[in-house]
Design a protein around this motif. Structure first.
Motif, PDB file in Angstrom:
ATOM      1  N   TYR A  23     -56.552  -0.502  11.339  1.00  0.00           N
ATOM      2  CA  TYR A  23     -57.588   0.518  11.563  1.00  0.00           C
ATOM      3  C   TYR A  23     -58.237   0.915  10.232  1.00  0.00           C
ATOM      4  N   LEU A  24     -57.431   1.103   9.200  1.00  0.00           N
ATOM      5  CA  LEU A  24     -57.969   1.489   7.894  1.00  0.00           C
ATOM      6  C   LEU A  24     -58.880   0.395   7.343  1.00  0.00           C
ATOM      7  N   ALA A  25     -58.492  -0.855   7.513  1.00  0.00           N
ATOM      8  CA  ALA A  25     -59.324  -1.967   7.047  1.00  0.00           C
ATOM      9  C   ALA A  25     -60.684  -1.964   7.752  1.00  0.00           C
ATOM     10  N   THR A  26     -60.667  -1.749   9.045  1.00  0.00           N
ATOM     11  CA  THR A  26     -61.901  -1.713   9.825  1.00  0.00           C
ATOM     12  C   THR A  26     -62.786  -0.540   9.398  1.00  0.00           C
ATOM     13  N   LEU A  27     -62.175   0.625   9.244  1.00  0.00           N
ATOM     14  CA  LEU A  27     -62.902   1.824   8.829  1.00  0.00           C
ATOM     15  C   LEU A  27     -63.465   1.655   7.417  1.00  0.00           C
ATOM     16  N   PHE A  28     -62.678   1.081   6.523  1.00  0.00           N
ATOM     17  CA  PHE A  28     -63.103   0.872   5.142  1.00  0.00           C
ATOM     18  C   PHE A  28     -64.332  -0.034   5.099  1.00  0.00           C
ATOM     19  N   LYS A  29     -64.276  -1.134   5.812  1.00  0.00           N
ATOM     20  CA  LYS A  29     -65.396  -2.088   5.858  1.00  0.00           C
ATOM     21  C   LYS A  29     -66.637  -1.433   6.462  1.00  0.00           C
ATOM     22  N   LYS A  30     -66.440  -0.666   7.528  1.00  0.00           N
ATOM     23  CA  LYS A  30     -67.557  -0.016   8.216  1.00  0.00           C
ATOM     24  C   LYS A  30     -68.249   0.994   7.293  1.00  0.00           C
ATOM     25  N   GLU A  31     -67.475   1.774   6.545  1.00  0.00           N
ATOM     26  CA  GLU A  31     -68.063   2.844   5.747  1.00  0.00           C
ATOM     27  C   GLU A  31     -68.541   2.393   4.366  1.00  0.00           C
ATOM     28  N   THR A  32     -67.889   1.410   3.779  1.00  0.00           N
ATOM     29  CA  THR A  32     -68.274   0.999   2.419  1.00  0.00           C
ATOM     30  C   THR A  32     -69.115  -0.271   2.406  1.00  0.00           C
ATOM     31  N   GLY A  33     -69.035  -1.040   3.476  1.00  0.00           N
ATOM     32  CA  GLY A  33     -69.756  -2.308   3.518  1.00  0.00           C
ATOM     33  C   GLY A  33     -69.005  -3.443   2.843  1.00  0.00           C
ATOM     34  N   LYS A  34     -67.820  -3.151   2.334  1.00  0.00           N
ATOM     35  CA  LYS A  34     -66.996  -4.167   1.672  1.00  0.00           C
ATOM     36  C   LYS A  34     -65.594  -4.128   2.246  1.00  0.00           C
ATOM     37  N   THR A  35     -64.920  -5.268   2.164  1.00  0.00           N
ATOM     38  CA  THR A  35     -63.507  -5.251   2.535  1.00  0.00           C
ATOM     39  C   THR A  35     -62.741  -4.506   1.446  1.00  0.00           C
ATOM     40  N   PHE A  36     -61.562  -4.061   1.787  1.00  0.00           N
ATOM     41  CA  PHE A  36     -60.716  -3.353   0.825  1.00  0.00           C
ATOM     42  C   PHE A  36     -60.466  -4.218  -0.410  1.00  0.00           C
ATOM     43  N   ALA A  37     -60.083  -5.461  -0.190  1.00  0.00           N
ATOM     44  CA  ALA A  37     -59.777  -6.364  -1.307  1.00  0.00           C
ATOM     45  C   ALA A  37     -61.002  -6.607  -2.178  1.00  0.00           C
ATOM     46  N   CYS A  85     -58.935   6.670  -0.009  1.00  0.00           N
ATOM     47  CA  CYS A  85     -58.832   5.286  -0.497  1.00  0.00           C
ATOM     48  C   CYS A  85     -59.646   5.091  -1.771  1.00  0.00           C
ATOM     49  N   LEU A  86     -60.894   5.530  -1.756  1.00  0.00           N
ATOM     50  CA  LEU A  86     -61.767   5.339  -2.916  1.00  0.00           C
ATOM     51  C   LEU A  86     -61.224   6.050  -4.150  1.00  0.00           C
ATOM     52  N   ASN A  87     -60.751   7.270  -3.964  1.00  0.00           N
ATOM     53  CA  ASN A  87     -60.171   8.011  -5.091  1.00  0.00           C
ATOM     54  C   ASN A  87     -58.887   7.347  -5.583  1.00  0.00           C
ATOM     55  N   TYR A  88     -58.085   6.869  -4.649  1.00  0.00           N
ATOM     56  CA  TYR A  88     -56.846   6.193  -5.032  1.00  0.00           C
ATOM     57  C   TYR A  88     -57.164   4.909  -5.809  1.00  0.00           C
ATOM     58  N   ILE A  89     -58.109   4.148  -5.327  1.00  0.00           N
ATOM     59  CA  ILE A  89     -58.502   2.910  -6.015  1.00  0.00           C
ATOM     60  C   ILE A  89     -59.041   3.231  -7.408  1.00  0.00           C
ATOM     61  N   ASP A  90     -59.894   4.237  -7.508  1.00  0.00           N
ATOM     62  CA  ASP A  90     -60.442   4.622  -8.811  1.00  0.00           C
ATOM     63  C   ASP A  90     -59.343   4.977  -9.802  1.00  0.00           C
ATOM     64  N   SER A  91     -58.282   5.583  -9.320  1.00  0.00           N
ATOM     65  CA  SER A  91     -57.190   6.023 -10.200  1.00  0.00           C
ATOM     66  C   SER A  91     -56.126   4.964 -10.449  1.00  0.00           C
ATOM     67  N   HIS A  92     -56.045   3.951  -9.573  1.00  0.00           N
ATOM     68  CA  HIS A  92     -54.945   2.988  -9.650  1.00  0.00           C
ATOM     69  C   HIS A  92     -55.392   1.530  -9.644  1.00  0.00           C
ATOM     70  N   PHE A  93     -56.674   1.255  -9.912  1.00  0.00           N
ATOM     71  CA  PHE A  93     -57.164  -0.122  -9.821  1.00  0.00           C
ATOM     72  C   PHE A  93     -56.486  -1.051 -10.824  1.00  0.00           C
ATOM     73  N   ASN A  94     -55.843  -0.479 -11.826  1.00  0.00           N
ATOM     74  CA  ASN A  94     -55.146  -1.302 -12.812  1.00  0.00           C
ATOM     75  C   ASN A  94     -53.685  -1.554 -12.413  1.00  0.00           C
ATOM     76  N   GLU A  95     -53.339  -1.212 -11.194  1.00  0.00           N
ATOM     77  CA  GLU A  95     -52.001  -1.448 -10.655  1.00  0.00           C
ATOM     78  C   GLU A  95     -52.134  -2.313  -9.398  1.00  0.00           C
ATOM     79  N   LYS A  96     -51.004  -2.808  -8.924  1.00  0.00           N
ATOM     80  CA  LYS A  96     -51.031  -3.531  -7.655  1.00  0.00           C
ATOM     81  C   LYS A  96     -51.290  -2.511  -6.546  1.00  0.00           C
TER      82      LYS A  96
END
Length: 158
Positions: A76-90, A49-60
């Motif tokens: 599940y991904l939303a829950t895992l993302f919040k747990k590991e990064t401390g932020k929601t995906f959005a 997710c983090l790598n994808y966001i870094d590469s595509h943050f200028n896209e939807k």
């Protein structure tokens, strides 16, 4: 980032400007290395997710589309993302866009509309409203106050 620094190097006209650019590049490099050290702290789905966001943050980007790519449920991904990064995906995606907008506002002469559309905002007014919410400044105010300042010294909300 490299394109930005190449552009800045092409525009530099004095030794002092090159020296300042060199300091800034090293600061960004050190921060990047520090960020990559954190990678060992994340699970494979979150790293994707983090790598994808870094590469595509200028896209939807949607949580659902990434979840589909890695065969996980969006919930599940939303829950895992919040747990590991401390932020929601959005929030993470928006923070990335705001940090990039700060960089573009302080280091380029791109118009506000160009910045808005290049960062996947639906309009300049939406960009302006969101930027103000995160930084306390409109893009115009931010550029007027911080144009050509050191990127590492500026943080959203400060």
């Amino acid at each position: 980032t490299s394109d930005l620094y190449i552009q800045k190097a092409d525009l530099a006209q004095t030794v002092a400007e090159i020296q300042e650019l060199n300091r800034e590049v090293w600061t960004v490099f050190v921060e990047t290395v520090k960020a990559h050290k954190k990678e060992s702290m994340y699970s494979k789905p979150i790293l994707f997710c983090l790598n994808y966001i870094d590469s595509h943050f200028n896209e939807k980007i949607t949580l659902e589309s990434i979840a589909e790519q890695i065969n996980l449920s969006p919930c599940y991904l939303a829950t895992l993302f919040k747990k590991e990064t401390g932020k929601t995906f959005a929030n993470y995606v928006m923070d990335m866009r705001i940090r990039t907008a700060i960089c573009l506002l302080t280091k380029t002469d791109y118009t506000y509309t160009q910045i808005a559309y290049s960062l996947a905002f639906c309009s300049q007014s939406h960009f302006t409203k969101t930027f103000h919410k995160h930084t306390g400044y409109t893009p115009k105010q931010y550029r007027m106050n911080f144009y050509n300042t050191n990127l590492s010294a500026i943080e959203p909300g400060k």
